[in-house]
Write a protein that holds these residues in place. Structure first.
Motif, PDB file in Angstrom:
ATOM      1  N   LEU A   1       0.809  -1.212   0.000  1.00 24.58           N
ATOM      2  CA  LEU A   1       0.000   0.000   0.000  1.00 24.58           C
ATOM      3  C   LEU A   1       0.844   1.265   0.000  1.00 24.58           C
ATOM      4  O   LEU A   1       0.336   2.344  -0.253  1.00 24.58           O
ATOM      5  N   ALA A   2       2.140   1.134   0.312  1.00 24.87           N
ATOM      6  CA  ALA A   2       2.981   2.322   0.446  1.00 24.87           C
ATOM      7  C   ALA A   2       3.010   3.092  -0.868  1.00 24.87           C
ATOM      8  O   ALA A   2       3.215   2.512  -1.938  1.00 24.87           O
ATOM      9  N   PRO A   3       2.781   4.429  -0.796  1.00 25.50           N
ATOM     10  CA  PRO A   3       2.670   5.217  -2.026  1.00 25.50           C
ATOM     11  C   PRO A   3       3.990   5.372  -2.792  1.00 25.50           C
ATOM     12  O   PRO A   3       3.975   5.531  -4.008  1.00 25.50           O
ATOM     13  N   TYR A   4       5.136   5.358  -2.102  1.00 29.55           N
ATOM     14  CA  TYR A   4       6.413   5.597  -2.787  1.00 29.55           C
ATOM     15  C   TYR A   4       7.391   4.494  -2.422  1.00 29.55           C
ATOM     16  O   TYR A   4       7.175   3.730  -1.489  1.00 29.55           O
ATOM     17  N   ASP A   5       8.494   4.474  -3.151  1.00 26.22           N
ATOM     18  CA  ASP A   5       9.605   3.611  -2.781  1.00 26.22           C
ATOM     19  C   ASP A   5      10.301   4.236  -1.557  1.00 26.22           C
ATOM     20  O   ASP A   5      10.558   5.433  -1.555  1.00 26.22           O
ATOM     21  N   PRO A   6      10.602   3.441  -0.517  1.00 26.92           N
ATOM     22  CA  PRO A   6      11.146   4.053   0.712  1.00 26.92           C
ATOM     23  C   PRO A   6      12.549   4.628   0.559  1.00 26.92           C
ATOM     24  O   PRO A   6      12.963   5.453   1.367  1.00 26.92           O
ATOM     25  N   VAL A   7      13.310   4.198  -0.444  1.00 30.31           N
ATOM     26  CA  VAL A   7      14.666   4.744  -0.583  1.00 30.31           C
ATOM     27  C   VAL A   7      14.777   5.694  -1.771  1.00 30.31           C
ATOM     28  O   VAL A   7      15.842   6.226  -2.045  1.00 30.31           O
TER      29      VAL A   7
ATOM     30  N   LEU B   1      12.182  18.072   2.558  1.00 32.80           N
ATOM     31  CA  LEU B   1      11.640  18.546   3.835  1.00 32.80           C
ATOM     32  C   LEU B   1      10.246  19.167   3.707  1.00 32.80           C
ATOM     33  O   LEU B   1       9.986  20.257   4.236  1.00 32.80           O
ATOM     34  N   VAL B   2       9.369  18.497   2.964  1.00 29.69           N
ATOM     35  CA  VAL B   2       7.978  18.947   2.893  1.00 29.69           C
ATOM     36  C   VAL B   2       7.320  18.597   4.218  1.00 29.69           C
ATOM     37  O   VAL B   2       7.464  17.482   4.704  1.00 29.69           O
ATOM     38  N   PRO B   3       6.615  19.564   4.852  1.00 31.34           N
ATOM     39  CA  PRO B   3       5.970  19.257   6.140  1.00 31.34           C
ATOM     40  C   PRO B   3       4.793  18.298   5.947  1.00 31.34           C
ATOM     41  O   PRO B   3       4.296  18.136   4.821  1.00 31.34           O
ATOM     42  N   PRO B   4       4.334  17.660   7.043  1.00 38.84           N
ATOM     43  CA  PRO B   4       3.177  16.761   6.933  1.00 38.84           C
ATOM     44  C   PRO B   4       1.937  17.494   6.427  1.00 38.84           C
ATOM     45  O   PRO B   4       1.864  18.722   6.458  1.00 38.84           O
ATOM     46  N   ALA B   5       0.932  16.722   5.985  1.00 41.24           N
ATOM     47  CA  ALA B   5      -0.233  17.289   5.301  1.00 41.24           C
ATOM     48  C   ALA B   5      -1.045  18.235   6.174  1.00 41.24           C
ATOM     49  O   ALA B   5      -1.734  19.111   5.660  1.00 41.24           O
ATOM     50  N   TRP B   6      -0.962  18.076   7.520  1.00 44.32           N
ATOM     51  CA  TRP B   6      -1.794  18.928   8.368  1.00 44.32           C
ATOM     52  C   TRP B   6      -1.175  20.300   8.612  1.00 44.32           C
ATOM     53  O   TRP B   6      -1.755  21.147   9.265  1.00 44.32           O
ATOM     54  N   PHE B   7       0.037  20.548   8.103  1.00 38.91           N
ATOM     55  CA  PHE B   7       0.595  21.897   8.161  1.00 38.91           C
ATOM     56  C   PHE B   7       0.088  22.676   6.951  1.00 38.91           C
ATOM     57  O   PHE B   7      -0.316  22.098   5.948  1.00 38.91           O
ATOM     58  N   ASP B   8       0.169  24.009   7.039  1.00 42.08           N
ATOM     59  CA  ASP B   8      -0.338  24.836   5.943  1.00 42.08           C
ATOM     60  C   ASP B   8       0.429  24.587   4.653  1.00 42.08           C
ATOM     61  O   ASP B   8      -0.143  24.552   3.562  1.00 42.08           O
ATOM     62  N   SER B   9       1.763  24.413   4.791  1.00 42.97           N
ATOM     63  CA  SER B   9       2.563  24.273   3.587  1.00 42.97           C
ATOM     64  C   SER B   9       2.721  22.818   3.153  1.00 42.97           C
ATOM     65  O   SER B   9       3.464  22.527   2.219  1.00 42.97           O
ATOM     66  N   GLY B  10       2.036  21.907   3.838  1.00 44.08           N
ATOM     67  CA  GLY B  10       2.152  20.504   3.475  1.00 44.08           C
ATOM     68  C   GLY B  10       1.253  20.143   2.312  1.00 44.08           C
ATOM     69  O   GLY B  10       0.338  20.882   1.959  1.00 44.08           O
ATOM     70  N   THR B  11       1.537  19.008   1.667  1.00 44.54           N
ATOM     71  CA  THR B  11       0.656  18.554   0.588  1.00 44.54           C
ATOM     72  C   THR B  11       0.154  17.161   0.918  1.00 44.54           C
ATOM     73  O   THR B  11       0.787  16.417   1.671  1.00 44.54           O
ATOM     74  N   ILE B  12      -0.979  16.805   0.317  1.00 42.86           N
ATOM     75  CA  ILE B  12      -1.559  15.497   0.571  1.00 42.86           C
ATOM     76  C   ILE B  12      -0.764  14.412  -0.152  1.00 42.86           C
ATOM     77  O   ILE B  12      -0.869  13.237   0.166  1.00 42.86           O
ATOM     78  N   ALA B  13       0.082  14.844  -1.106  1.00 44.21           N
ATOM     79  CA  ALA B  13       0.898  13.863  -1.808  1.00 44.21           C
ATOM     80  C   ALA B  13       1.867  13.181  -0.845  1.00 44.21           C
ATOM     81  O   ALA B  13       2.215  12.013  -1.023  1.00 44.21           O
TER      82      ALA B  13
ATOM     83  N   ASP C   1      11.734  13.679   4.125  1.00 39.68           N
ATOM     84  CA  ASP C   1      12.933  13.934   4.925  1.00 39.68           C
ATOM     85  C   ASP C   1      13.948  14.762   4.143  1.00 39.68           C
ATOM     86  O   ASP C   1      13.640  15.322   3.088  1.00 39.68           O
ATOM     87  N   ALA C   2      15.172  14.832   4.649  1.00 40.89           N
ATOM     88  CA  ALA C   2      16.166  15.770   4.124  1.00 40.89           C
ATOM     89  C   ALA C   2      16.587  15.469   2.690  1.00 40.89           C
ATOM     90  O   ALA C   2      17.122  16.335   2.010  1.00 40.89           O
ATOM     91  N   VAL C   3      16.363  14.243   2.200  1.00 40.09           N
ATOM     92  CA  VAL C   3      16.702  13.965   0.800  1.00 40.09           C
ATOM     93  C   VAL C   3      15.443  13.669  -0.016  1.00 40.09           C
ATOM     94  O   VAL C   3      15.515  13.080  -1.090  1.00 40.09           O
ATOM     95  N   GLY C   4      14.286  14.083   0.516  1.00 40.22           N
ATOM     96  CA  GLY C   4      13.057  13.985  -0.253  1.00 40.22           C
ATOM     97  C   GLY C   4      12.409  12.620  -0.292  1.00 40.22           C
ATOM     98  O   GLY C   4      11.641  12.327  -1.207  1.00 40.22           O
ATOM     99  N   ARG C   5      12.728  11.758   0.690  1.00 41.43           N
ATOM    100  CA  ARG C   5      12.057  10.460   0.724  1.00 41.43           C
ATOM    101  C   ARG C   5      10.741  10.608   1.488  1.00 41.43           C
ATOM    102  O   ARG C   5      10.666  11.331   2.488  1.00 41.43           O
ATOM    103  N   ASP C   6       9.713   9.915   1.032  1.00 41.97           N
ATOM    104  CA  ASP C   6       8.386  10.039   1.607  1.00 41.97           C
ATOM    105  C   ASP C   6       8.362   9.372   2.986  1.00 41.97           C
ATOM    106  O   ASP C   6       8.679   8.187   3.122  1.00 41.97           O
ATOM    107  N   MET C   7       7.965  10.144   4.024  1.00 39.12           N
ATOM    108  CA  MET C   7       8.000   9.619   5.394  1.00 39.12           C
ATOM    109  C   MET C   7       7.008   8.489   5.591  1.00 39.12           C
ATOM    110  O   MET C   7       7.288   7.514   6.286  1.00 39.12           O
ATOM    111  N   LEU C   8       5.798   8.611   5.001  1.00 40.43           N
ATOM    112  CA  LEU C   8       4.779   7.578   5.203  1.00 40.43           C
ATOM    113  C   LEU C   8       5.293   6.232   4.712  1.00 40.43           C
ATOM    114  O   LEU C   8       5.228   5.231   5.429  1.00 40.43           O
TER     115      LEU C   8
END
Lengths: 343, 297
Positions: free
Chosen positions: B49-55, B63-75, B81-88
């Motif tokens: 179910l994971a939306p992206y590859d973890p590595v 460093l995109v903030p989580p979706a519940w922040f104003d500047s976050g996206t639902i994507a 994280d610091a190299v753009g890997r999806d935290m979820l």
């Protein structure tokens, strides 16, 4: 009593023997030349190499080598560190007390907070108070200690700026090394601004102590609670009540003693958990203790340091636990050897 | 479903049913169980179910903030994280690595520990006492120390740190089994089996082991929480799993570098570890008190 003491002494000597053999064997098991791993001297000239080979008796069989190694260990010559080139004995005797100091305060804190809380919960068991204390304790022993330390740093050091981030004491204070316990050293020393130095040392101690103590407090609470529930349902408590003693009298005359006796060895056994946690927490707070020192040693592949550190820490832990067992056994001879309390 | 009762028949639940009924009454323990099932499911089917590859690194969204922040996206629901890997995705894979390996370690430690404990409990004399006491005092050596020594011998890596944790988990199983077996050997049902001519291994597997399963399950849950904490701690210190691998402890140490500008990198893996350990502890506690209630009733 002497029989018990002898038996435990026997056990201690046997375990230490095993540990010393392992530490000797580590020099062979670690990558690299055994002689280098034993002495810690890299790139030795042929002359020093001959001297070292004679010192560690590498031409003879393993038993003779072990015998020479043990003689050197007891005379305080543990080799030198790869990374700093200093004698390991001196480095370890500087680092180990720092860890012990941290552990001692954390242990005291967990007793002072944990035992009364456990008593309160146990005396009012299956009520709201009890459930609150119990859930709090489950929460606090599920928190990873190193994560808690990071969160505390984020809040109290970076956001609020109330407490110092790392180290033992501000470098402005020059405290001479005597016992290795920073607070005692400050009290013994004759520096100016003693109270300012003490204050600073305590401010450095707050966060590491709390991060280490939390898990142990939670376990102590649960041990004390379970024990007092068991004790308060015993026949002699009912007998005391029927003699007309008040609840307070029962608690102080019969309850406290009989509750603490069975859990004493268990609480003491937590000291090893404490030391493990302290070793992890030290690296986060850059506390100059043995955990931090060992982790640095592994990053730098400092094999003599790991060998000596392993021997020092494990011997210390074994001597400590065996002595605690002996003491609790002498305090309470009625206790069956295999009987253990529960949480 | 209510049982249809034609006769005045008494219902005798089996020991397991009995324990389960008591366990169910505690809401806290049930919450823990649901959480535990959730994490197990995440570990098994989560990667599908994971939306992206973890590595996979994405330099367009660092460093995109989580979706519940104003500047976050639902994507990126939990941010990046610091190299753009999806935290979820990383957390989902992290659950698999951390949780799955912990369970594996506990099972290995249980098998070794129970066999050693059975031998120690059934033998008598000098041999058993040396085995027991030596083990007792060696058990006191901190896990971290064992891990450091093993890592120094074999090098860093997940598998090497697994050896250390398994070694550290074994003694408590040996203890529990040895004490239990020693107590049971004095009981009459074991005596009866011995009079029938049962050998030692038959005695252990047929008579003692079925009575010990509950104790083992309770012990295993506590061993599991220790294993989870140890694996993440070693990963955090850089002695266990190595960086690209999405292990929760490794993620925490990576998050540490950007803790001030991107605190979610520290918070999300930490909360994940905390919830896992909490779930395991709640279930273990619930089970233990359920068993205790059954025994005392």
């Amino acid at each position: 009593m002497i029989r018990y003491a002898l038996r435990y002494l026997n056990l201690m000597v046997l375990t230490l023997l095993v540990l010393s053999v392992v530490s000797f064997a580590l020099a062979y098991w670690f990558p690299g030349d055994p002689l280098t791993n034993l002495s810690g001297i890299q790139e030795a000239t042929p002359q020093t190499e001959r001297f070292l080979a004679e010192k560690y008796a590498t031409e003879h069989n393993l038993f003779v080598q072990y015998w020479h190694y043990m003689q050197l260990v007891f005379s305080g010559d543990w080799g030198v560190s790869f990374s700093s080139g200093l004698p390991l004995y001196d480095e370890i005797t500087l680092a180990l007390p720092a860890t012990l100091e941290l552990c001692a305060y954390a242990f005291l804190l967990s007793l002072i907070v944990g035992i009364p809380l456990g008593f309160i919960a146990g005396l009012k068991h299956y009520t709201g108070t009890d459930y609150t204390v119990l859930s709090l304790s489950v929460f606090s022993y599920s928190i990873p200690a190193f994560w808690l330390a990071l969160i505390l740093i984020l809040i109290f050091c970076l956001q609020l700026g109330w407490l110092p981030l790392s180290g033992r004491i501000n470098l402005l204070f020059d405290v001479p090394h005597q016992t290795g316990f920073i607070v005692i050293d400050i009290l013994l020393s004759d520096i100016q601004n003693k109270s300012a130095a003490l204050n600073d040392a305590f401010r450095h101690l707050v966060l590491p102590t709390i991060s280490i103590a939390l898990i142990n407090t939670a376990i102590t609470v649960r041990l004390a609670r379970r024990s007092i529930i068991d004790v308060m349902s015993k026949g002699y408590i009912i007998a005391a009540r029927s003699r007309g003693l008040t609840n307070n009298q029962i608690l102080w005359k019969h309850g406290v003693r009989n509750t603490l006796l069975p859990i004493l060895p268990l609480i003491a056994a937590q000291i090893t958990t404490l030391i493990t946690n302290a070793m992890v927490i030290e690296t986060i707070f850059s506390w100059p203790g043995i955990g931090n020192w060992l982790i640095q040693a592994i990053y730098q592949r400092d094999y003599p340091a790991i060998r000596a550190g392993m021997l020092a820490v494990s011997s210390f832990v074994v001597i400590l636990t065996v002595s605690i067992e002996l003491i609790t056994r002498l305090l309470d001879p009625t206790r069956d050897k295999n009987e253990r309390g529960t949480i | 479903m209510a049982r249809f009762n034609l006769y005045d028949e008494e219902f005798f639940p089996s020991p397991w049913q009995h324990t389960w009924r008591t366990f169910k009454q505690s809401h806290i323990a049930m919450t823990g169980l649901i959480l535990l099932i959730f994490f197990s499911l995440t570990a098994v089917i989560g990667p599908f179910l994971a939306p992206y590859d973890p590595v996979e690194q994405n330099t367009n969204s660092l460093l995109v903030p989580p979706a519940w922040f104003d500047s976050g996206t639902i994507a990126h629901l939990f941010g990046t994280d610091a190299v753009g890997r999806d935290m979820l995705s990383r957390v989902i894979y992290g659950c698999q690595v951390t949780f799955g390996i912990s369970i594996l370690l506990v099972i290995i430690a249980m098998i070794v520990g129970v066999s050693l404990g059975a031998v120690a409990g059934m033998t008598k004399g000098v041999r058993s006492s040396i085995l027991n006491h030596l083990l007792d005092s060696l058990m006191a050596i901190p896990t971290l120390l064992i891990a450091i020594v093993i890592v120094a011998m074999l090098g860093t890596g997940l598998v090497n740190s697994m050896w250390a944790i398994t070694l550290a988990l074994i003694p408590q199983f040996v203890h529990g089994t040895r004490d239990f077996v020693r107590d049971e050997m004095k009981k009459e049902y074991v005596l009866a089996a011995r009079l029938d001519g049962a050998g030692k291994s038959f005695l252990f597997f047929q008579s003692i082991l079925p009575n010990m399963i509950e104790l083992l399950v309770v012990q295993a849950t506590f061993a599991l929480s220790t294993a989870l904490l140890d694996i993440t701690a070693l990963g955090f210190l850089g002695l266990g799993a190595q960086p690209p691998l999405p292990e929760l402890g490794v993620m925490l140490s990576a998050g540490l570098e950007v803790a001030y500008i991107a605190p979610w990198n520290l918070a999300i893996p930490g909360i994940c570890i905390f919830l896992m350990v909490l779930a395991v502890n709640l279930v273990g506690d619930g089970l233990r008190s359920a068993v205790r209630k059954r025994m005392s009733s």
